[in-house]
Design an enzyme around this catalytic site. Structure first.
Site, mmCIF file in Angstrom:
data_model
loop_
_atom_site.group_PDB
_atom_site.id
_atom_site.type_symbol
_atom_site.label_atom_id
_atom_site.label_comp_id
_atom_site.label_asym_id
_atom_site.label_seq_id
_atom_site.Cartn_x
_atom_site.Cartn_y
_atom_site.Cartn_z
ATOM 1 N N GLY A 229 0.823 -1.202 0.000
ATOM 2 C CA GLY A 229 0.000 0.000 0.000
ATOM 3 C C GLY A 229 0.859 1.255 0.000
ATOM 4 O O GLY A 229 2.016 1.240 -0.415
ATOM 5 N N SER A 230 0.296 2.332 0.508
ATOM 6 C CA SER A 230 0.970 3.624 0.443
ATOM 7 C C SER A 230 2.127 3.705 1.429
ATOM 8 O O SER A 230 2.141 3.033 2.464
ATOM 9 C CB SER A 230 -0.026 4.752 0.738
ATOM 10 N N GLU A 251 5.717 -3.367 0.991
ATOM 11 C CA GLU A 251 5.847 -3.024 -0.437
ATOM 12 C C GLU A 251 5.003 -1.780 -0.639
ATOM 13 O O GLU A 251 3.778 -1.827 -0.602
ATOM 14 C CB GLU A 251 5.383 -4.193 -1.302
ATOM 15 N N LEU A 252 5.670 -0.643 -0.874
ATOM 16 C CA LEU A 252 5.026 0.653 -0.758
ATOM 17 C C LEU A 252 4.957 1.362 -2.110
ATOM 18 O O LEU A 252 4.826 0.728 -3.136
ATOM 19 C CB LEU A 252 5.752 1.469 0.312
ATOM 20 N N GLY A 253 5.030 2.666 -2.090
ATOM 21 C CA GLY A 253 4.784 3.449 -3.290
ATOM 22 C C GLY A 253 5.959 3.480 -4.246
ATOM 23 O O GLY A 253 7.027 2.925 -3.997
ATOM 24 N N CYS A 285 1.720 0.563 -8.312
ATOM 25 C CA CYS A 285 2.928 1.057 -7.658
ATOM 26 C C CYS A 285 4.098 1.148 -8.632
ATOM 27 O O CYS A 285 5.013 1.940 -8.447
ATOM 28 C CB CYS A 285 3.301 0.169 -6.475
ATOM 29 N N GLU A 379 3.988 10.620 -6.149
ATOM 30 C CA GLU A 379 3.348 9.461 -6.749
ATOM 31 C C GLU A 379 1.895 9.841 -7.023
ATOM 32 O O GLU A 379 1.102 10.029 -6.103
ATOM 33 C CB GLU A 379 3.416 8.254 -5.816
ATOM 34 N N PHE A 381 -0.574 8.187 -8.894
ATOM 35 C CA PHE A 381 -1.537 7.082 -8.923
ATOM 36 C C PHE A 381 -2.700 7.408 -9.851
ATOM 37 O O PHE A 381 -3.867 7.199 -9.536
ATOM 38 C CB PHE A 381 -2.028 6.735 -7.511
#
Length: 484
Positions: A229-230, A251-253, A285, A379, A381
Protein backbone atom coordinates in the site's frame (compact mmCIF):
# COMPACT_ATOMS: atom_id res chain seq x y z
CA UNK A 1 -24.34 -21.94 -7.35
CA UNK A 2 -21.36 -19.97 -8.68
CA UNK A 3 -18.09 -19.74 -6.79
CA UNK A 4 -18.84 -16.17 -5.76
CA UNK A 5 -22.57 -16.46 -5.07
CA UNK A 6 -23.44 -13.66 -2.64
CA UNK A 7 -25.66 -16.06 -0.70
CA UNK A 8 -22.40 -17.38 0.77
CA UNK A 9 -20.51 -14.17 1.57
CA UNK A 10 -23.08 -11.36 1.53
CA UNK A 11 -22.99 -9.37 4.80
CA UNK A 12 -20.51 -11.89 6.23
CA UNK A 13 -16.80 -12.32 6.88
CA UNK A 14 -14.84 -15.58 7.07
CA UNK A 15 -13.56 -16.81 10.43
CA UNK A 16 -14.22 -20.49 11.11
CA UNK A 17 -16.97 -20.36 8.52
CA UNK A 18 -18.90 -17.41 7.15
CA UNK A 19 -20.16 -15.30 10.05
CA UNK A 20 -22.82 -12.60 10.05
CA UNK A 21 -21.15 -9.21 10.45
CA UNK A 22 -22.29 -6.51 12.84
CA UNK A 23 -21.54 -3.86 10.20
CA UNK A 24 -21.62 -3.92 6.41
CA UNK A 25 -20.42 -1.91 3.44
CA UNK A 26 -21.92 -1.67 -0.05
CA UNK A 27 -19.81 -2.97 -2.94
CA UNK A 28 -19.79 -0.03 -5.37
CA UNK A 29 -18.98 -0.10 -9.07
CA UNK A 30 -16.69 2.93 -9.54
CA UNK A 31 -17.66 3.45 -13.19
CA UNK A 32 -21.37 3.85 -12.47
CA UNK A 33 -21.89 4.13 -8.72
CA UNK A 34 -24.15 1.06 -8.88
CA UNK A 35 -24.35 -1.27 -5.90
CA UNK A 36 -23.01 -4.75 -6.68
CA UNK A 37 -23.63 -6.35 -3.29
CA UNK A 38 -22.88 -5.96 0.40
CA UNK A 39 -19.80 -7.20 2.25
CA UNK A 40 -19.57 -7.86 5.94
CA UNK A 41 -17.06 -5.86 7.92
CA UNK A 42 -15.05 -7.29 10.79
CA UNK A 43 -14.43 -5.39 14.01
CA UNK A 44 -11.16 -5.19 15.94
CA UNK A 45 -12.68 -7.65 18.40
CA UNK A 46 -13.43 -10.04 15.52
CA UNK A 47 -9.81 -9.71 14.42
CA UNK A 48 -8.57 -10.53 17.91
CA UNK A 49 -10.69 -13.68 18.07
CA UNK A 50 -9.58 -14.65 14.57
CA UNK A 51 -5.92 -14.31 15.52
CA UNK A 52 -6.37 -16.61 18.51
CA UNK A 53 -8.19 -19.18 16.41
CA UNK A 54 -5.58 -18.91 13.63
CA UNK A 55 -2.78 -19.64 16.09
CA UNK A 56 -4.62 -22.77 17.20
CA UNK A 57 -5.33 -23.98 13.66
CA UNK A 58 -1.82 -23.17 12.44
CA UNK A 59 -0.16 -25.94 14.43
CA UNK A 60 -2.24 -28.64 12.81
CA UNK A 61 -1.79 -27.06 9.37
CA UNK A 62 1.99 -26.89 9.80
CA UNK A 63 1.98 -30.58 10.73
CA UNK A 64 0.01 -31.46 7.59
CA UNK A 65 2.22 -33.41 5.14
CA UNK A 66 3.72 -31.12 2.52
CA UNK A 67 2.10 -33.07 -0.30
CA UNK A 68 -1.34 -32.29 1.13
CA UNK A 69 -0.59 -28.59 1.53
CA UNK A 70 0.68 -28.53 -2.05
CA UNK A 71 -2.50 -30.25 -3.24
CA UNK A 72 -4.67 -27.50 -1.72
CA UNK A 73 -2.72 -24.83 -3.57
CA UNK A 74 -2.84 -26.76 -6.85
CA UNK A 75 -6.57 -27.33 -6.50
CA UNK A 76 -7.15 -23.64 -5.86
CA UNK A 77 -5.24 -22.83 -9.05
CA UNK A 78 -7.36 -25.31 -10.98
CA UNK A 79 -10.54 -23.82 -9.55
CA UNK A 80 -9.49 -20.30 -10.51
CA UNK A 81 -8.70 -21.52 -14.02
CA UNK A 82 -12.25 -22.85 -14.26
CA UNK A 83 -13.79 -19.70 -12.76
CA UNK A 84 -11.51 -17.19 -14.49
CA UNK A 85 -14.35 -15.37 -16.25
CA UNK A 86 -16.24 -14.91 -12.98
CA UNK A 87 -13.18 -13.48 -11.22
CA UNK A 88 -12.43 -11.23 -14.19
CA UNK A 89 -15.97 -9.84 -14.13
CA UNK A 90 -15.57 -8.83 -10.49
CA UNK A 91 -12.22 -7.16 -11.21
CA UNK A 92 -13.82 -5.20 -14.05
CA UNK A 93 -16.87 -4.06 -12.11
CA UNK A 94 -15.51 -3.70 -8.56
CA UNK A 95 -11.93 -2.54 -9.25
CA UNK A 96 -12.56 -0.68 -12.52
CA UNK A 97 -10.16 -2.90 -14.45
CA UNK A 98 -10.29 -2.99 -18.23
CA UNK A 99 -10.83 -6.50 -19.60
CA UNK A 100 -7.23 -7.07 -20.65
CA UNK A 101 -5.91 -6.04 -17.22
CA UNK A 102 -8.44 -8.26 -15.44
CA UNK A 103 -7.46 -11.25 -17.56
CA UNK A 104 -3.77 -10.54 -16.94
CA UNK A 105 -4.34 -10.32 -13.19
CA UNK A 106 -6.30 -13.57 -13.03
CA UNK A 107 -3.58 -15.27 -15.07
CA UNK A 108 -0.95 -14.05 -12.61
CA UNK A 109 -3.04 -15.33 -9.71
CA UNK A 110 -3.35 -18.78 -11.29
CA UNK A 111 0.42 -18.86 -11.80
CA UNK A 112 0.88 -17.78 -8.16
CA UNK A 113 -1.11 -20.73 -6.89
CA UNK A 114 0.84 -23.20 -9.00
CA UNK A 115 4.21 -21.61 -8.19
CA UNK A 116 3.49 -21.72 -4.46
CA UNK A 117 2.34 -25.33 -4.67
CA UNK A 118 6.04 -26.17 -5.02
CA UNK A 119 7.02 -24.47 -1.76
CA UNK A 120 5.99 -27.23 0.69
CA UNK A 121 8.58 -29.59 -0.82
CA UNK A 122 11.24 -26.92 -1.31
CA UNK A 123 14.41 -27.39 0.82
CA UNK A 124 13.66 -26.00 4.27
CA UNK A 125 17.15 -25.35 5.58
CA UNK A 126 20.81 -26.29 5.36
CA UNK A 127 23.49 -28.39 7.03
CA UNK A 128 26.12 -26.31 8.81
CA UNK A 129 29.74 -27.04 9.59
CA UNK A 130 30.42 -27.52 13.31
CA UNK A 131 33.55 -27.36 15.44
CA UNK A 132 32.47 -30.39 17.46
CA UNK A 133 31.49 -33.96 16.63
CA UNK A 134 27.80 -33.37 16.01
CA UNK A 135 25.31 -32.54 13.30
CA UNK A 136 24.46 -28.84 13.02
CA UNK A 137 21.36 -27.81 11.09
CA UNK A 138 19.57 -24.55 10.29
CA UNK A 139 15.98 -25.44 9.56
CA UNK A 140 13.13 -23.25 8.43
CA UNK A 141 9.89 -23.40 10.38
CA UNK A 142 6.59 -21.56 9.75
CA UNK A 143 6.50 -18.11 11.32
CA UNK A 144 3.04 -18.84 12.77
CA UNK A 145 0.23 -16.36 12.07
CA UNK A 146 0.76 -13.94 9.17
CA UNK A 147 -1.35 -10.82 8.62
CA UNK A 148 -1.76 -9.77 4.99
CA UNK A 149 -3.04 -6.25 4.29
CA UNK A 150 -3.71 -5.75 0.57
CA UNK A 151 -4.58 -2.75 -1.65
CA UNK A 152 -7.35 -2.00 -4.16
CA UNK A 153 -5.46 -1.71 -7.42
CA UNK A 154 -4.47 -5.32 -8.22
CA UNK A 155 -6.55 -6.71 -5.35
CA UNK A 156 -6.51 -10.39 -6.28
CA UNK A 157 -2.85 -10.90 -7.04
CA UNK A 158 -1.46 -8.46 -4.46
CA UNK A 159 -3.27 -10.26 -1.67
CA UNK A 160 -2.60 -13.72 -3.03
CA UNK A 161 1.14 -13.23 -3.49
CA UNK A 162 1.45 -13.22 0.32
CA UNK A 163 -1.49 -15.48 1.23
CA UNK A 164 -0.44 -18.36 -1.04
CA UNK A 165 3.23 -18.68 0.00
CA UNK A 166 2.40 -18.11 3.68
CA UNK A 167 -0.13 -20.95 3.59
CA UNK A 168 2.11 -23.19 1.53
CA UNK A 169 4.85 -22.90 4.14
CA UNK A 170 2.56 -23.88 7.01
CA UNK A 171 1.33 -20.54 8.37
CA UNK A 172 -2.19 -19.39 9.17
CA UNK A 173 -3.29 -16.09 7.62
CA UNK A 174 -5.42 -13.09 8.54
CA UNK A 175 -6.33 -11.34 5.26
CA UNK A 176 -7.53 -7.74 5.39
CA UNK A 177 -8.34 -6.51 1.88
CA UNK A 178 -9.09 -2.92 0.99
CA UNK A 179 -12.82 -2.48 1.75
CA UNK A 180 -13.34 -0.99 -1.73
CA UNK A 181 -12.31 -4.30 -3.34
CA UNK A 182 -13.23 -6.78 -0.65
CA UNK A 183 -14.77 -9.24 -3.12
CA UNK A 184 -12.10 -9.41 -5.81
CA UNK A 185 -9.32 -8.99 -3.24
CA UNK A 186 -10.78 -11.12 -0.46
CA UNK A 187 -13.85 -13.21 -1.15
CA UNK A 188 -12.35 -14.68 -4.34
CA UNK A 189 -9.27 -15.89 -2.45
CA UNK A 190 -11.27 -17.18 0.51
CA UNK A 191 -13.78 -19.07 -1.63
CA UNK A 192 -11.10 -20.66 -3.82
CA UNK A 193 -9.17 -21.96 -0.83
CA UNK A 194 -12.33 -23.02 0.97
CA UNK A 195 -13.43 -25.09 -2.03
CA UNK A 196 -9.88 -26.41 -2.47
CA UNK A 197 -9.99 -28.03 0.97
CA UNK A 198 -8.12 -25.62 3.23
CA UNK A 199 -9.07 -26.52 6.82
CA UNK A 200 -11.27 -24.11 8.75
CA UNK A 201 -9.44 -21.62 10.93
CA UNK A 202 -6.29 -21.45 8.78
CA UNK A 203 -7.46 -18.46 6.68
CA UNK A 204 -9.59 -15.61 8.05
CA UNK A 205 -11.03 -12.90 5.80
CA UNK A 206 -11.44 -9.65 7.75
CA UNK A 207 -12.53 -6.65 5.64
CA UNK A 208 -12.55 -3.50 7.69
CA UNK A 209 -11.24 -0.02 8.36
CA UNK A 210 -7.96 1.18 9.79
CA UNK A 211 -8.88 -0.03 13.27
CA UNK A 212 -9.12 -3.58 11.94
CA UNK A 213 -5.79 -3.08 10.19
CA UNK A 214 -4.25 -2.01 13.47
CA UNK A 215 -5.77 -5.03 15.20
CA UNK A 216 -4.30 -7.54 12.73
CA UNK A 217 -0.90 -5.90 13.20
CA UNK A 218 -1.00 -5.77 16.99
CA UNK A 219 -2.64 -9.12 17.79
CA UNK A 220 -0.06 -10.96 19.93
CA UNK A 221 -0.43 -14.16 17.91
CA UNK A 222 0.71 -12.42 14.70
CA UNK A 223 4.42 -12.79 13.98
CA UNK A 224 4.71 -11.40 10.43
CA UNK A 225 2.85 -8.54 8.74
CA UNK A 226 2.85 -8.36 4.94
CA UNK A 227 1.58 -4.98 3.74
CA UNK A 228 1.17 -3.58 0.24
CA UNK A 229 0.00 0.00 0.00
CA UNK A 230 0.97 3.62 0.44
CA UNK A 231 4.23 4.74 1.99
CA UNK A 232 2.63 6.79 4.83
CA UNK A 233 0.50 3.83 5.97
CA UNK A 234 3.47 1.51 5.53
CA UNK A 235 5.60 3.69 7.78
CA UNK A 236 2.93 3.56 10.49
CA UNK A 237 2.66 -0.22 10.23
CA UNK A 238 6.43 -0.59 10.30
CA UNK A 239 6.61 1.55 13.44
CA UNK A 240 3.93 -0.52 15.20
CA UNK A 241 5.50 -3.80 14.14
CA UNK A 242 8.96 -2.67 15.24
CA UNK A 243 7.70 -1.66 18.66
CA UNK A 244 6.16 -5.13 19.01
CA UNK A 245 9.29 -6.87 17.66
CA UNK A 246 7.43 -8.28 14.66
CA UNK A 247 8.69 -8.52 11.12
CA UNK A 248 6.94 -6.23 8.65
CA UNK A 249 7.36 -6.79 4.93
CA UNK A 250 6.43 -3.50 3.30
CA UNK A 251 5.85 -3.02 -0.44
CA UNK A 252 5.03 0.65 -0.76
CA UNK A 253 4.78 3.45 -3.29
CA UNK A 254 6.80 4.33 -6.33
CA UNK A 255 7.52 7.17 -8.72
CA UNK A 256 9.16 5.07 -11.36
CA UNK A 257 11.38 6.30 -14.16
CA UNK A 258 11.53 5.28 -17.82
CA UNK A 259 14.79 6.40 -19.44
CA UNK A 260 14.86 6.71 -23.24
CA UNK A 261 18.45 6.62 -24.50
CA UNK A 262 19.76 8.34 -27.64
CA UNK A 263 19.14 6.25 -30.74
CA UNK A 264 16.15 4.39 -29.26
CA UNK A 265 13.25 3.52 -31.56
CA UNK A 266 10.88 6.37 -30.71
CA UNK A 267 7.70 4.64 -31.84
CA UNK A 268 8.42 1.57 -29.73
CA UNK A 269 9.61 3.69 -26.81
CA UNK A 270 6.41 5.75 -26.84
CA UNK A 271 4.35 2.56 -26.92
CA UNK A 272 6.27 1.23 -23.90
CA UNK A 273 5.89 4.56 -22.12
CA UNK A 274 2.15 4.69 -22.75
CA UNK A 275 1.68 1.16 -21.43
CA UNK A 276 3.76 1.94 -18.34
CA UNK A 277 1.86 5.13 -17.53
CA UNK A 278 -1.71 4.25 -18.52
CA UNK A 279 -2.21 0.57 -17.64
CA UNK A 280 -5.05 0.39 -15.08
CA UNK A 281 -5.32 4.17 -15.19
CA UNK A 282 -1.84 4.52 -13.67
CA UNK A 283 -3.06 3.01 -10.38
CA UNK A 284 -0.07 0.70 -9.96
CA UNK A 285 2.93 1.06 -7.66
CA UNK A 286 5.16 0.31 -10.69
CA UNK A 287 3.48 2.85 -12.99
CA UNK A 288 5.86 4.93 -15.10
CA UNK A 289 5.57 8.26 -13.30
CA UNK A 290 8.61 9.97 -14.87
CA UNK A 291 9.70 9.87 -18.52
CA UNK A 292 13.37 10.88 -18.82
CA UNK A 293 14.21 11.27 -22.51
CA UNK A 294 17.47 12.14 -24.22
CA UNK A 295 17.34 15.70 -25.53
CA UNK A 296 17.88 14.51 -29.13
CA UNK A 297 14.57 12.59 -28.97
CA UNK A 298 12.61 14.72 -26.54
CA UNK A 299 10.32 16.55 -28.98
CA UNK A 300 9.67 13.49 -31.14
CA UNK A 301 9.00 11.23 -28.15
CA UNK A 302 6.68 13.74 -26.48
CA UNK A 303 4.66 14.14 -29.67
CA UNK A 304 4.39 10.37 -30.16
CA UNK A 305 3.36 9.80 -26.53
CA UNK A 306 0.78 12.59 -26.71
CA UNK A 307 -0.68 11.14 -29.89
CA UNK A 308 -1.09 7.78 -28.18
CA UNK A 309 -2.65 9.39 -25.11
CA UNK A 310 -5.21 11.29 -27.19
CA UNK A 311 -6.22 8.09 -28.99
CA UNK A 312 -6.89 6.02 -25.87
CA UNK A 313 -10.63 5.69 -25.15
CA UNK A 314 -11.89 5.97 -21.56
CA UNK A 315 -15.14 4.79 -20.04
CA UNK A 316 -16.97 1.96 -18.31
CA UNK A 317 -14.97 -1.24 -18.95
CA UNK A 318 -17.96 -3.47 -18.20
CA UNK A 319 -19.98 -1.98 -21.05
CA UNK A 320 -17.46 -0.50 -23.49
CA UNK A 321 -14.23 -1.53 -25.17
CA UNK A 322 -11.93 1.03 -23.53
CA UNK A 323 -8.24 1.38 -22.71
CA UNK A 324 -8.77 3.26 -19.43
CA UNK A 325 -11.49 2.63 -16.90
CA UNK A 326 -12.54 4.67 -13.85
CA UNK A 327 -10.35 5.95 -11.05
CA UNK A 328 -11.18 3.97 -7.91
CA UNK A 329 -13.21 6.77 -6.25
CA UNK A 330 -13.99 10.48 -6.51
CA UNK A 331 -11.48 11.50 -3.87
CA UNK A 332 -8.59 9.93 -5.79
CA UNK A 333 -9.89 11.31 -9.09
CA UNK A 334 -9.85 14.84 -7.72
CA UNK A 335 -6.39 14.31 -6.22
CA UNK A 336 -5.00 13.32 -9.63
CA UNK A 337 -6.52 16.40 -11.23
CA UNK A 338 -5.25 18.71 -8.50
CA UNK A 339 -1.67 17.51 -9.00
CA UNK A 340 -1.98 18.22 -12.73
CA UNK A 341 -3.54 21.65 -12.26
CA UNK A 342 -0.99 22.66 -9.60
CA UNK A 343 1.85 21.69 -11.93
CA UNK A 344 0.29 23.62 -14.82
CA UNK A 345 -0.07 26.64 -12.58
CA UNK A 346 3.66 26.30 -11.82
CA UNK A 347 4.54 26.35 -15.55
CA UNK A 348 3.98 22.83 -16.92
CA UNK A 349 2.25 22.37 -20.27
CA UNK A 350 -0.50 19.84 -21.01
CA UNK A 351 0.37 18.06 -24.27
CA UNK A 352 -2.60 15.69 -23.96
CA UNK A 353 -5.43 14.99 -21.54
CA UNK A 354 -5.53 16.82 -18.23
CA UNK A 355 -9.30 16.38 -17.96
CA UNK A 356 -11.83 14.57 -15.80
CA UNK A 357 -14.27 12.54 -17.90
CA UNK A 358 -17.08 11.29 -15.68
CA UNK A 359 -15.51 8.78 -13.30
CA UNK A 360 -12.38 8.63 -15.46
CA UNK A 361 -9.29 10.72 -16.08
CA UNK A 362 -8.04 11.09 -19.62
CA UNK A 363 -4.54 9.86 -20.45
CA UNK A 364 -2.31 12.87 -19.82
CA UNK A 365 1.11 14.04 -20.99
CA UNK A 366 2.88 16.95 -19.28
CA UNK A 367 5.90 18.84 -20.61
CA UNK A 368 7.96 21.91 -19.67
CA UNK A 369 8.36 20.56 -16.15
CA UNK A 370 10.90 21.27 -13.48
CA UNK A 371 11.86 18.59 -11.01
CA UNK A 372 10.26 20.43 -8.08
CA UNK A 373 6.74 20.37 -9.56
CA UNK A 374 4.12 18.10 -7.87
CA UNK A 375 3.59 16.03 -11.02
CA UNK A 376 7.28 15.16 -11.01
CA UNK A 377 7.91 14.75 -7.28
CA UNK A 378 4.77 12.91 -6.15
CA UNK A 379 3.35 9.46 -6.75
CA UNK A 380 0.21 10.47 -8.65
CA UNK A 381 -1.54 7.08 -8.92
CA UNK A 382 -3.32 8.23 -12.05
CA UNK A 383 -2.79 8.19 -15.85
CA UNK A 384 -0.30 11.06 -16.00
CA UNK A 385 3.00 10.97 -17.91
CA UNK A 386 5.41 13.83 -17.08
CA UNK A 387 8.29 14.12 -19.59
CA UNK A 388 11.68 15.77 -19.08
CA UNK A 389 14.98 15.74 -21.01
CA UNK A 390 18.57 14.78 -20.19
CA UNK A 391 21.94 15.25 -21.88
CA UNK A 392 24.23 12.50 -20.53
CA UNK A 393 23.77 9.08 -18.88
CA UNK A 394 25.22 10.49 -15.68
CA UNK A 395 22.58 13.24 -15.68
CA UNK A 396 19.88 10.64 -16.34
CA UNK A 397 21.09 8.63 -13.33
CA UNK A 398 21.01 11.73 -11.14
CA UNK A 399 17.45 12.50 -12.21
CA UNK A 400 16.34 8.90 -11.61
CA UNK A 401 17.90 8.85 -8.13
CA UNK A 402 16.64 12.31 -7.15
CA UNK A 403 13.47 10.74 -5.81
CA UNK A 404 12.36 9.39 -2.44
CA UNK A 405 11.21 6.15 -4.05
CA UNK A 406 13.17 3.27 -5.56
CA UNK A 407 10.85 0.60 -6.93
CA UNK A 408 11.21 0.12 -10.70
CA UNK A 409 13.20 1.61 -13.58
CA UNK A 410 12.93 0.94 -17.31
CA UNK A 411 15.75 1.78 -19.72
CA UNK A 412 15.09 1.77 -23.47
CA UNK A 413 17.81 1.74 -26.11
CA UNK A 414 21.40 0.54 -26.51
CA UNK A 415 21.96 -2.40 -24.18
CA UNK A 416 25.58 -1.56 -23.36
CA UNK A 417 24.71 1.98 -22.32
CA UNK A 418 21.68 0.70 -20.43
CA UNK A 419 23.77 -1.82 -18.48
CA UNK A 420 26.13 0.92 -17.34
CA UNK A 421 23.20 3.14 -16.38
CA UNK A 422 21.57 0.27 -14.47
CA UNK A 423 24.62 0.11 -12.21
CA UNK A 424 24.09 3.77 -11.27
CA UNK A 425 20.41 3.76 -10.29
CA UNK A 426 18.82 2.95 -6.93
CA UNK A 427 15.94 0.63 -7.66
CA UNK A 428 14.53 -2.74 -6.62
CA UNK A 429 13.97 -3.63 -10.28
CA UNK A 430 15.59 -2.59 -13.56
CA UNK A 431 14.12 -3.60 -16.92
CA UNK A 432 16.38 -3.01 -19.92
CA UNK A 433 14.29 -2.53 -23.06
CA UNK A 434 11.16 -2.93 -20.96
CA UNK A 435 8.84 -0.47 -19.24
CA UNK A 436 8.43 -0.28 -15.47
CA UNK A 437 5.34 -2.48 -14.90
CA UNK A 438 6.37 -6.13 -14.77
CA UNK A 439 5.88 -9.06 -12.42
CA UNK A 440 6.23 -12.84 -12.42
CA UNK A 441 5.39 -15.19 -9.53
CA UNK A 442 8.90 -16.67 -9.46
CA UNK A 443 10.70 -13.31 -9.46
CA UNK A 444 11.63 -11.39 -6.27
CA UNK A 445 9.60 -8.20 -5.94
CA UNK A 446 10.28 -5.15 -3.82
CA UNK A 447 11.85 -1.73 -3.67
CA UNK A 448 14.34 0.41 -1.79
CA UNK A 449 14.17 3.80 -0.05
CA UNK A 450 10.54 4.88 0.48
CA UNK A 451 9.33 2.05 -1.76
CA UNK A 452 9.68 -0.50 1.02
CA UNK A 453 11.86 -3.01 2.76
CA UNK A 454 13.28 -4.82 -0.26
CA UNK A 455 12.25 -7.97 -2.11
CA UNK A 456 9.89 -9.77 0.23
CA UNK A 457 7.69 -11.56 -2.30
CA UNK A 458 8.16 -13.80 -5.29
CA UNK A 459 10.24 -16.89 -5.89
CA UNK A 460 11.12 -19.63 -3.46
CA UNK A 461 14.07 -17.86 -1.80
CA UNK A 462 12.21 -14.62 -1.04
CA UNK A 463 9.05 -16.41 0.05
CA UNK A 464 10.86 -18.81 2.38
CA UNK A 465 12.77 -15.88 3.87
CA UNK A 466 9.56 -13.87 4.29
CA UNK A 467 7.27 -16.43 5.89
CA UNK A 468 9.49 -18.73 7.97
CA UNK A 469 11.84 -18.46 10.93
CA UNK A 470 15.26 -20.08 11.17
CA UNK A 471 15.83 -22.53 13.99
CA UNK A 472 19.31 -23.88 14.81
CA UNK A 473 19.31 -27.58 15.70
CA UNK A 474 22.28 -29.68 16.83
CA UNK A 475 22.39 -33.45 17.28
CA UNK A 476 25.22 -35.06 19.26
CA UNK A 477 25.83 -38.83 19.39
CA UNK A 478 26.15 -38.81 23.19
CA UNK A 479 25.54 -36.49 26.11
CA UNK A 480 28.70 -34.41 26.39
CA UNK A 481 30.84 -34.06 29.52
CA UNK A 482 30.51 -30.53 30.96
CA UNK A 483 32.82 -28.85 33.52
CA UNK A 484 30.04 -28.19 36.05
Amino acid sequence: MTLLDSEVWGKRFLSDGWRDASATRPVIEPATGDRLGTVGLATPEDAGRAAARAAEAQRAWAATPPQRRAAVLRRAGELLTGHAAEAEDWLVREAGSVRAKAAFEVGLAIDEFFECAGLPSHPQGEVLASGTARWSLARRRPAGVVSVIAPFNFPLVLGLRSVAPALALGNAVLLKPDPRTAVSGGVVIARLLEEAGLPEGVLHLLPGDGAVGQAVVEAPEVRVVSFTGSTPVGRAIGERAGRLLKRAHLELGGNNALVVLPGADVAKAASAGAFGSYLHQGQICMTTGRHIVHESLLAEYTAALAAKAKALPVGDPARQDVALGPIIDRRQLERVHSIVTESVAAGATVAAGGEIDGACYRATVLTDLTTDMPAWREEIFGPVAPVIGFATPEEAARIVNDCEYGLSVGILGDVGTAMKLADLVDSGKVHINGQTVDDEPNAPFGGVKASGTGSRFGGAAANVEAFTETQWVTVSPDIADYPF
